[in-house]
Design an enzyme around this catalytic site. Structure first.
Site, PDB file in Angstrom:
ATOM      1  N   ASP A 174       0.871  -1.179   0.000  1.00 13.65           N
ATOM      2  CA  ASP A 174       0.000   0.000   0.000  1.00 13.65           C
ATOM      3  C   ASP A 174       0.905   1.224   0.000  1.00 13.65           C
ATOM      4  OD1 ASP A 174      -3.247   0.252   1.018  1.00 13.65           O
ATOM      5  OD2 ASP A 174      -2.018   2.065   0.889  1.00 13.65           O
TER       6      ASP A 174
ATOM      7  N   THR B 253     -13.515  -4.150  -8.151  1.00 11.84           N
ATOM      8  CA  THR B 253     -14.714  -4.236  -8.997  1.00 11.84           C
ATOM      9  C   THR B 253     -14.605  -3.195 -10.110  1.00 11.84           C
ATOM     10  OG1 THR B 253     -16.004  -5.005  -7.124  1.00 11.84           O
ATOM     11  CG2 THR B 253     -17.234  -4.057  -8.962  1.00 11.84           C
TER      12      THR B 253
ATOM     13  N   LEU C 156     -16.994 -11.069  -0.889  1.00  8.91           N
ATOM     14  CA  LEU C 156     -17.096 -11.103   0.573  1.00  8.91           C
ATOM     15  C   LEU C 156     -17.946  -9.971   1.129  1.00  8.91           C
ATOM     16  CD1 LEU C 156     -14.713  -8.904   1.526  1.00  8.91           C
ATOM     17  CD2 LEU C 156     -13.293 -10.880   1.030  1.00  8.91           C
TER      18      LEU C 156
ATOM     19  N   LYS D 260     -19.902  -9.870 -11.215  1.00  4.24           N
ATOM     20  CA  LYS D 260     -19.859  -9.129  -9.945  1.00  4.24           C
ATOM     21  C   LYS D 260     -20.977  -8.075  -9.889  1.00  4.24           C
ATOM     22  CE  LYS D 260     -18.340  -7.056  -6.284  1.00  4.24           C
ATOM     23  NZ  LYS D 260     -17.878  -7.495  -5.013  1.00  4.24           N
TER      24      LYS D 260
ATOM     25  N   GLY E  77     -27.203   0.136   2.214  1.00  2.00           N
ATOM     26  CA  GLY E  77     -26.122   1.129   2.178  1.00  2.00           C
ATOM     27  C   GLY E  77     -24.810   0.399   1.959  1.00  2.00           C
TER      28      GLY E  77
ATOM     29  N   CYS F  69     -20.679  -0.931  -1.414  1.00  2.00           N
ATOM     30  CA  CYS F  69     -20.766  -1.758  -2.631  1.00  2.00           C
ATOM     31  C   CYS F  69     -22.079  -1.603  -3.390  1.00  2.00           C
ATOM     32  CB  CYS F  69     -20.542  -3.214  -2.269  1.00  2.00           C
ATOM     33  SG  CYS F  69     -19.000  -3.452  -1.378  1.00  2.00           S
TER      34      CYS F  69
ATOM     35  N   LYS G 169     -22.697   1.877  -5.002  1.00  2.00           N
ATOM     36  CA  LYS G 169     -21.690   2.149  -6.038  1.00  2.00           C
ATOM     37  C   LYS G 169     -21.898   1.226  -7.254  1.00  2.00           C
ATOM     38  CE  LYS G 169     -17.450   0.469  -5.070  1.00  2.00           C
ATOM     39  NZ  LYS G 169     -17.011  -0.478  -6.082  1.00  2.00           N
TER      40      LYS G 169
HETATM   41  C1  UGA Z   1     -22.067  -6.841  -0.527  1.00  2.00           C
HETATM   42  C2  UGA Z   1     -22.337  -8.247  -1.062  1.00  2.00           C
HETATM   43  O1  UGA Z   1     -23.270  -8.926  -0.223  1.00  2.00           O
HETATM   44  C3  UGA Z   1     -21.036  -9.045  -1.147  1.00  2.00           C
HETATM   45  O2  UGA Z   1     -21.301 -10.316  -1.741  1.00  2.00           O
HETATM   46  C4  UGA Z   1     -20.049  -8.275  -2.016  1.00  2.00           C
HETATM   47  O3  UGA Z   1     -18.800  -8.949  -2.103  1.00  2.00           O
HETATM   48  C5  UGA Z   1     -19.814  -6.916  -1.399  1.00  2.00           C
HETATM   49  O4  UGA Z   1     -21.072  -6.217  -1.347  1.00  2.00           O
HETATM   50  C6  UGA Z   1     -18.837  -6.177  -2.286  1.00  2.00           C
HETATM   51  O5  UGA Z   1     -19.188  -5.858  -3.427  1.00  2.00           O
HETATM   52  O6  UGA Z   1     -17.668  -6.015  -1.891  1.00  2.00           O
HETATM   53  P1  UGA Z   1     -21.705  -5.746   1.900  1.00  2.00           P
HETATM   54  O7  UGA Z   1     -21.808  -4.436   1.211  1.00  2.00           O
HETATM   55  O8  UGA Z   1     -20.602  -5.987   2.858  1.00  2.00           O
HETATM   56  O9  UGA Z   1     -21.604  -6.944   0.820  1.00  2.00           O
HETATM   57  O10 UGA Z   1     -23.046  -5.922   2.713  1.00  2.00           O
HETATM   58  P2  UGA Z   1     -24.385  -6.804   2.606  1.00  2.00           P
HETATM   59  O11 UGA Z   1     -24.402  -7.784   3.718  1.00  2.00           O
HETATM   60  O12 UGA Z   1     -24.586  -7.319   1.252  1.00  2.00           O
HETATM   61  O13 UGA Z   1     -25.490  -5.687   2.911  1.00  2.00           O
HETATM   62  C7  UGA Z   1     -25.675  -4.595   2.022  1.00  2.00           C
HETATM   63  C8  UGA Z   1     -26.814  -3.722   2.509  1.00  2.00           C
HETATM   64  O14 UGA Z   1     -28.076  -4.380   2.343  1.00  2.00           O
HETATM   65  C9  UGA Z   1     -26.740  -3.349   3.980  1.00  2.00           C
HETATM   66  O15 UGA Z   1     -27.115  -2.013   4.147  1.00  2.00           O
HETATM   67  C10 UGA Z   1     -27.750  -4.269   4.644  1.00  2.00           C
HETATM   68  O16 UGA Z   1     -28.274  -3.750   5.847  1.00  2.00           O
HETATM   69  C11 UGA Z   1     -28.801  -4.355   3.560  1.00  2.00           C
HETATM   70  N1  UGA Z   1     -29.623  -5.588   3.648  1.00  2.00           N
HETATM   71  C12 UGA Z   1     -29.070  -6.793   3.388  1.00  2.00           C
HETATM   72  C13 UGA Z   1     -30.973  -5.478   3.973  1.00  2.00           C
HETATM   73  O17 UGA Z   1     -31.508  -4.377   4.220  1.00  2.00           O
HETATM   74  N2  UGA Z   1     -31.720  -6.624   4.020  1.00  2.00           N
HETATM   75  C14 UGA Z   1     -31.195  -7.850   3.762  1.00  2.00           C
HETATM   76  O18 UGA Z   1     -31.953  -8.857   3.815  1.00  2.00           O
HETATM   77  C15 UGA Z   1     -29.833  -7.938   3.446  1.00  2.00           C
END
Ligand code: UGA
Length: 444
Positions: free
Chosen positions: A30, A121, A150, A204, A257, A260, A263
């Site tokens: 980094d 990504t 992940l 992705k 939110g 990921c 965006k």
């Molecule tokens: C997401 C994807 O789930 C991963 O597979 C991916 O690798 C990652 O983006 C990325 O592109 O790096 P992440 O952003 O860490 O992961 O979080 P999530 O668990 O997917 O949740 C995303 C949002 O959806 C959160 O705000 C969460 O509260 C909301 N959510 C999720 C809900 O409101 N309801 C649900 O049932 C699930």
């Protein structure tokens, strides 16, 4: 196998640590010297359960090292992963400057038999464009694209036991080296899918947009439940039992939110339009999710009799989801902001003690625990579904608040348990909110 990972953000650091845990020799690079210094001393700059322990274990074993000097390590790396940030530009397109900066930095020294793998990504066509960029500078290396799936808060488990590994390759050498790198996952029968570069890149965006759309869909169903007498939690169970739909990502809430979904949905809409293809579902998902925050503010105002001025409001959880300290695109930013503007006195408790949150909500009090946060509150709002909020002693909470009103935007409670503790209860996608006023549920 010597692996270099360029970028020690979320994806880069978790990947580097986990590849070292597989037994490979890994160097994480980094250009932020302070960050590298902290990592060398075993300090992980992000909140991710289990990451510190694994990092220290592998650093002590000598398999994991950190440096700011990319050129010196790529000389003898067998594989170089680029895992730098790809933030959004204001118009929703993807800012690829960090990808190109890192490629530009390493290309004069890169081992010509190495495989250069983009893990960031990136829009469809980027990996091929990077190859073209290198070729224009006289460097011929194999390139590949390997998306990361992940989730924050479960990143190690997701890396070690993924649903699948997608590898976009265009040469037998890249296929061979990447097969070796992911060989440890064959023991778990992990599906390892080789595709062309474009398919891997699009997989992705398609996955994240589909998940964002799924969350948005259940949130829209929740809106409908509130006026028709249905219960969104039960609708989600009913839908999820259909194996074609599946039960995950059907939890209604304040809207998605994080770094990921917002965006990647914007990027998909942007680059598909540039390719001449309209993506109305992606566009509507973004619009609906943005509108949801306003709807949540309106819901809170209604529950507070349309007046929050001078009222004490306790907010439990502000990160974009549980098990992270990440505030990026968190619905709490808009919701807390709107309530503050209307004169409410906010107090926040977040189990991550997020420094980002303290920066964003300067001037707002932060408590050390959920109970103190709720002292003298006129309303308690649950914004993030941290596990510790599931077992709050609601009777004790009731003794502390000024007005027993619980606004649960993650539906972690049921009406019966909350009303048994004497609270008025307002949640998401449950009919009683519309059919009866919350006050009618006070238990005498
Ligand atoms: C997401 C994807 O789930 C991963 O597979 C991916 O690798 C990652 O983006 C990325 O592109 O790096 P992440 O952003 O860490 O992961 O979080 P999530 O668990 O997917 O949740 C995303 C949002 O959806 C959160 O705000 C969460 O509260 C909301 N959510 C999720 C809900 O409101 N309801 C649900 O049932 C699930």
């Amino acid at each position: 196998m010597r692996i270099t990972v360029v970028g020690t953000g979320y994806v880069g650091l978790v990947s580097g640590v986990c590849f070292a845990e597989f037994g490979f020799e890994v160097v994480c690079v980094d250009n932020n010297a302070a960050k590298i210094d902290r990592l060398r001393r075993g300090h992980v700059p992000i909140y991710e359960p289990g990451l510190s322990k694994l990092l220290r274990k592998n650093a002590t074993a000598g398999r994991l090292t950190f440096t700011t000097d990319a050129r010196s390590v790529v000389i003898d790396a067998d594989i170089v992963f680029i895992a730098v940030g790809t933030p959004s530009n204001p118009d929703g397109s993807v800012d690829l400057s960090y990808v190109y900066q890192s490629v530009e930095e390493i290309f004069p020294s890169v081992n010509k038999t190495a495989v250069l793998v983009i893990k960031s990504t990136v829009p469809v066509g980027t990996t091929a464009a990077v190859k073209g960029f290198l070729r224009s500078r006289g460097v011929e290396v194999d390139v590949a694209f390997n998306p990361e799936f992940l989730k924050e808060g479960a990143a190690i488990e997701d890396f070690m036991h993924p649903d699948r590994v997608i590898l976009g390759v265009e040469s037998p050498n890249a296929k061979k080296i990447l097969s070796q790198v992911y060989r440890p996952l064959y023991v778990f029968n992990t599906p390892i899918i080789f595709t062309n570069l474009e398919t891997a890149e699009l997989s992705k965006y398609a996955s994240n947009t589909f998940l964002a759309m799924k969350v948005t869909f259940i949130n829209e169903i929740a809106n409908l439940c509130e006026v028709c007498g249905a219960d969104v939690n039960e609708v989600a169970i009913a839908m999820g039992l259909d194996r074609r739909i599946g039960d995950r990502f059907l939890q209604a809430g304040p809207g998605y939110g994080g770094s990921c979904f917002p965006k990647d949905t914007s990027a998909l809409e942007d680059f598909s339009a540039k390719l001449g293809v309209d993506m109305p579902l992606a566009r509507e998902t973004i619009r609906s999710n943005n509108a949801r925050r306003i709807r949540m503010v309106e819901k809170i105002l209604r529950a507070c009799d349309n007046e929050v001025n001078e009222k004490n409001i306790a907010v439990l959880g502000v990160t974009f989801k549980a098990n992270t300290d990440d505030m990026r695109e968190s619905p709490s930013i808009d919701i807390v902001g709107a309530l503050t503007t209307r004169g409410a006195h906010l107090r926040i408790y977040d189990p991550s003690f997020s420094e980002q949150a303290k920066q964003i909500f300067q001037g707002i009090d932060f408590s050390d625990n959920a109970y103190d946060c709720c002292n003298e509150a006129d309303a308690v709002i649950i914004l993030t579904d941290w596990s510790e909020f599931r077992a709050i002693n609601l009777r004790e909470l009731n003794r502390r608040v000024r007005n027993p009103l619980l606004i649960d935007l993650r539906n972690i409670y049921t009406l019966s348990e909350v009303s048994a503790a004497g609270f008025n209860y307002c949640s998401v996608g449950r009919a009683f909110e519309k059919l009866k006023s919350a006050k009618e549920f006070v238990v005498e």
